[in-house]
Design a protein around this motif. Structure first.
Motif, PDB file in Angstrom:
ATOM      1  N   VAL A  31      62.583 -91.328-125.522  1.00 16.59           N
ATOM      2  CA  VAL A  31      61.897 -89.788-124.597  1.00 16.59           C
ATOM      3  C   VAL A  31      62.026 -90.386-123.399  1.00 16.59           C
ATOM      4  O   VAL A  31      61.708 -91.792-123.327  1.00 16.59           O
ATOM      5  CB  VAL A  31      60.560 -89.753-125.490  1.00 16.59           C
ATOM      6  CG1 VAL A  31      60.378 -88.044-124.415  1.00 16.59           C
ATOM      7  CG2 VAL A  31      60.850 -88.818-127.076  1.00 16.59           C
ATOM      8  N   LYS A  35      64.139 -89.572-117.305  1.00 16.35           N
ATOM      9  CA  LYS A  35      64.605 -87.707-117.420  1.00 16.35           C
ATOM     10  C   LYS A  35      63.673 -87.023-117.617  1.00 16.35           C
ATOM     11  O   LYS A  35      64.250 -85.488-117.697  1.00 16.35           O
ATOM     12  CB  LYS A  35      65.393 -88.261-118.092  1.00 16.35           C
ATOM     13  CG  LYS A  35      66.813 -89.798-117.701  1.00 16.35           C
ATOM     14  CD  LYS A  35      68.634 -89.331-118.848  1.00 16.35           C
ATOM     15  CE  LYS A  35      68.934 -90.588-117.900  1.00 16.35           C
ATOM     16  NZ  LYS A  35      70.252 -90.547-118.887  1.00 16.35           N
ATOM     17  N   ARG A  36      62.539 -87.425-117.388  1.00 21.10           N
ATOM     18  CA  ARG A  36      61.570 -86.540-117.109  1.00 21.10           C
ATOM     19  C   ARG A  36      61.895 -85.589-119.508  1.00 21.10           C
ATOM     20  O   ARG A  36      61.815 -84.365-118.986  1.00 21.10           O
ATOM     21  CB  ARG A  36      61.530 -84.766-116.970  1.00 21.10           C
ATOM     22  CG  ARG A  36      60.549 -86.247-115.341  1.00 21.10           C
ATOM     23  CD  ARG A  36      60.955 -84.788-114.131  1.00 21.10           C
ATOM     24  NE  ARG A  36      59.721 -83.709-114.376  1.00 21.10           N
ATOM     25  CZ  ARG A  36      58.654 -83.984-113.761  1.00 21.10           C
ATOM     26  NH1 ARG A  36      58.662 -85.265-113.620  1.00 21.10           N
ATOM     27  NH2 ARG A  36      58.129 -83.048-114.325  1.00 21.10           N
ATOM     28  N   GLN A  37      62.087 -86.331-120.333  1.00 23.07           N
ATOM     29  CA  GLN A  37      62.812 -85.435-121.300  1.00 23.07           C
ATOM     30  C   GLN A  37      61.369 -85.572-121.809  1.00 23.07           C
ATOM     31  O   GLN A  37      61.534 -84.970-123.057  1.00 23.07           O
ATOM     32  CB  GLN A  37      63.679 -85.893-122.282  1.00 23.07           C
ATOM     33  CG  GLN A  37      64.636 -86.928-122.065  1.00 23.07           C
ATOM     34  CD  GLN A  37      65.495 -87.800-122.571  1.00 23.07           C
ATOM     35  OE1 GLN A  37      65.358 -88.744-123.073  1.00 23.07           O
ATOM     36  NE2 GLN A  37      66.957 -87.808-122.157  1.00 23.07           N
ATOM     37  N   GLN A  38      60.315 -85.714-121.492  1.00 21.39           N
ATOM     38  CA  GLN A  38      58.796 -85.208-122.769  1.00 21.39           C
ATOM     39  C   GLN A  38      58.552 -83.815-122.060  1.00 21.39           C
ATOM     40  O   GLN A  38      57.514 -83.693-122.617  1.00 21.39           O
ATOM     41  CB  GLN A  38      57.973 -86.247-121.761  1.00 21.39           C
ATOM     42  CG  GLN A  38      57.263 -86.354-120.174  1.00 21.39           C
ATOM     43  CD  GLN A  38      58.593 -87.247-120.195  1.00 21.39           C
ATOM     44  OE1 GLN A  38      59.419 -87.577-119.455  1.00 21.39           O
ATOM     45  NE2 GLN A  38      57.675 -87.749-118.702  1.00 21.39           N
ATOM     46  N   PHE A  39      59.203 -83.431-120.937  1.00 20.35           N
ATOM     47  CA  PHE A  39      58.640 -81.844-121.606  1.00 20.35           C
ATOM     48  C   PHE A  39      59.678 -80.834-121.322  1.00 20.35           C
ATOM     49  O   PHE A  39      59.491 -79.582-121.641  1.00 20.35           O
ATOM     50  CB  PHE A  39      58.639 -81.823-119.481  1.00 20.35           C
ATOM     51  CG  PHE A  39      57.627 -82.725-118.460  1.00 20.35           C
ATOM     52  CD1 PHE A  39      56.234 -81.949-119.133  1.00 20.35           C
ATOM     53  CD2 PHE A  39      58.330 -83.513-118.426  1.00 20.35           C
ATOM     54  CE1 PHE A  39      55.262 -82.752-118.595  1.00 20.35           C
ATOM     55  CE2 PHE A  39      57.275 -84.016-117.068  1.00 20.35           C
ATOM     56  CZ  PHE A  39      55.305 -83.820-117.454  1.00 20.35           C
ATOM     57  N   GLU A  40      60.994 -81.495-122.189  1.00 22.30           N
ATOM     58  CA  GLU A  40      62.098 -79.905-123.367  1.00 22.30           C
ATOM     59  C   GLU A  40      61.491 -80.198-124.367  1.00 22.30           C
ATOM     60  O   GLU A  40      60.592 -80.481-124.519  1.00 22.30           O
ATOM     61  CB  GLU A  40      62.860 -81.367-123.603  1.00 22.30           C
ATOM     62  CG  GLU A  40      63.531 -81.851-122.220  1.00 22.30           C
ATOM     63  CD  GLU A  40      65.092 -82.965-122.678  1.00 22.30           C
ATOM     64  OE1 GLU A  40      65.241 -82.890-124.298  1.00 22.30           O
ATOM     65  OE2 GLU A  40      65.421 -83.043-122.320  1.00 22.30           O
ATOM     66  N   PRO A  41      61.326 -78.628-124.470  1.00 28.30           N
ATOM     67  CA  PRO A  41      61.106 -77.795-125.835  1.00 28.30           C
ATOM     68  C   PRO A  41      61.002 -78.837-127.172  1.00 28.30           C
ATOM     69  O   PRO A  41      59.665 -78.609-127.451  1.00 28.30           O
ATOM     70  CB  PRO A  41      61.841 -76.886-125.291  1.00 28.30           C
ATOM     71  CG  PRO A  41      61.984 -76.656-124.308  1.00 28.30           C
ATOM     72  CD  PRO A  41      62.676 -77.966-123.219  1.00 28.30           C
ATOM     73  N   ALA A  42      61.184 -79.483-127.428  1.00 30.28           N
ATOM     74  CA  ALA A  42      62.085 -80.197-128.852  1.00 30.28           C
ATOM     75  C   ALA A  42      60.986 -81.269-129.232  1.00 30.28           C
ATOM     76  O   ALA A  42      60.762 -81.419-129.941  1.00 30.28           O
ATOM     77  CB  ALA A  42      63.175 -81.027-128.257  1.00 30.28           C
ATOM     78  N   ASN A  50      52.882 -83.167-124.267  1.00 26.00           N
ATOM     79  CA  ASN A  50      54.069 -83.910-123.404  1.00 26.00           C
ATOM     80  C   ASN A  50      54.074 -85.357-122.834  1.00 26.00           C
ATOM     81  O   ASN A  50      54.570 -86.518-122.028  1.00 26.00           O
ATOM     82  CB  ASN A  50      54.655 -83.836-122.014  1.00 26.00           C
ATOM     83  CG  ASN A  50      53.535 -83.521-121.042  1.00 26.00           C
ATOM     84  OD1 ASN A  50      52.975 -82.516-121.148  1.00 26.00           O
ATOM     85  ND2 ASN A  50      53.157 -84.093-120.422  1.00 26.00           N
TER      86      ASN A  50
END
Length: 249
Positions: A31, A35-42, A50
């Motif tokens: 994660v 790239k702020r992937q911790q905020f992605e819905p999945a 998050n």
């Protein structure tokens, strides 16, 4: 199968280290915090706060289990596999006490110190320096009484303490770091990737004498020659230090 959603931070590597110690199979889904992937819905479906790490256990009793928060994950895995956390009694509660001491003290306080040492805020930096010093004093006294954080046995409390995120000042603390890093599974978990190995040292690495000296205010944690720590003077305003570069996957 266990799937761990995490990143190359000290907190994110703790469950990997435990899984390596347990010798159980697992998958890792990176994660990328940069790239702020911790905020992605999945990911939010697994970790609504998050934050990494988060875990999915498809083989949990009663059906698939999703979890977040490193302390909860460490406790669950240790209990499930019957290792590194006593099943009952005083020894169990000693481990849980020191596990939560790290979660509520060392982890967040040194993180805040890292942030405010890069800001032009002498009062905030002074506050977190003093709290970090207090926590290191507690740690030094505890490690003087046993080989590991909760006594003579290695446990999930030691995994949570993760060297590289705080500066060992006493002989007991340095001995603990040597014992910790000598464990092959700890090294395997810390070395999840080349970048993880670099991030593990971080700006609060084992060469704390050098790294702290380079950061105004934080240098107060560096013990002087006579062995007593200096207090940070709030009359000084620390200059800004360069921000850490994010680690690549």
């Amino acid at each position: 199968m266990i799937t761990l959603h995490t990143w190359t931070t000290p907190n994110g590597r703790k469950p990997i280290i435990l899984l390596e110690e347990l010798g159980v199979p697992y998958n890792v889904v990176p994660v990328d915090l940069g790239k702020r992937q911790q905020f992605e819905p999945a990911f939010l479906a697994i970790s609504p706060n998050n934050k990494i790490p988060a875990l999915v256990d498809d083989d949990a009793a009663g059906g698939p289990l999703t979890m977040f928060e490193s302390g909860a994950i460490l406790t669950y895995l240790a209990e499930k596999h019957g290792q590194l956390l006593p099943a009952a009694g005083l020894a169990r509660y000693r481990v849980l006490t020191w596990l939560h001491w790290q979660i509520g003290g060392v982890g967040p306080m040194f993180g805040q110190l890292g942030y405010f040492s890069r800001q032009d805020d002498a009062d905030a930096t002074g506050h977190f320096v003093e709290e970090a010093e207090r926590l290191l004093d507690v740690l030094d006294k505890q490690l003087a009484n046993g080989a590991y954080l909760a006594g003579d046995e290695y446990s999930i409390a030691d995994i949570a303490l993760y060297p590289g995120s705080w500066p060992p000042r006493s002989g007991s603390a340095r001995s603990w770091v040597r014992r910790w890093t000598a464990r092959p599974r700890c090294s395997a978990g810390s070395g999840w990737s080349a970048s993880a190995r670099r991030c593990a040292r971080g700006w609060l690495g084992h060469r704390a004498d050098v790294r702290y000296a380079a950061r105004p205010g934080v240098a107060a944690l560096r013990p002087p020659a006579h062995g007593r720590s200096r207090r940070y003077s709030r009359s000084r305003s620390p200059a800004r230090s360069p921000r850490r570069q994010p680690c690549a996957a």
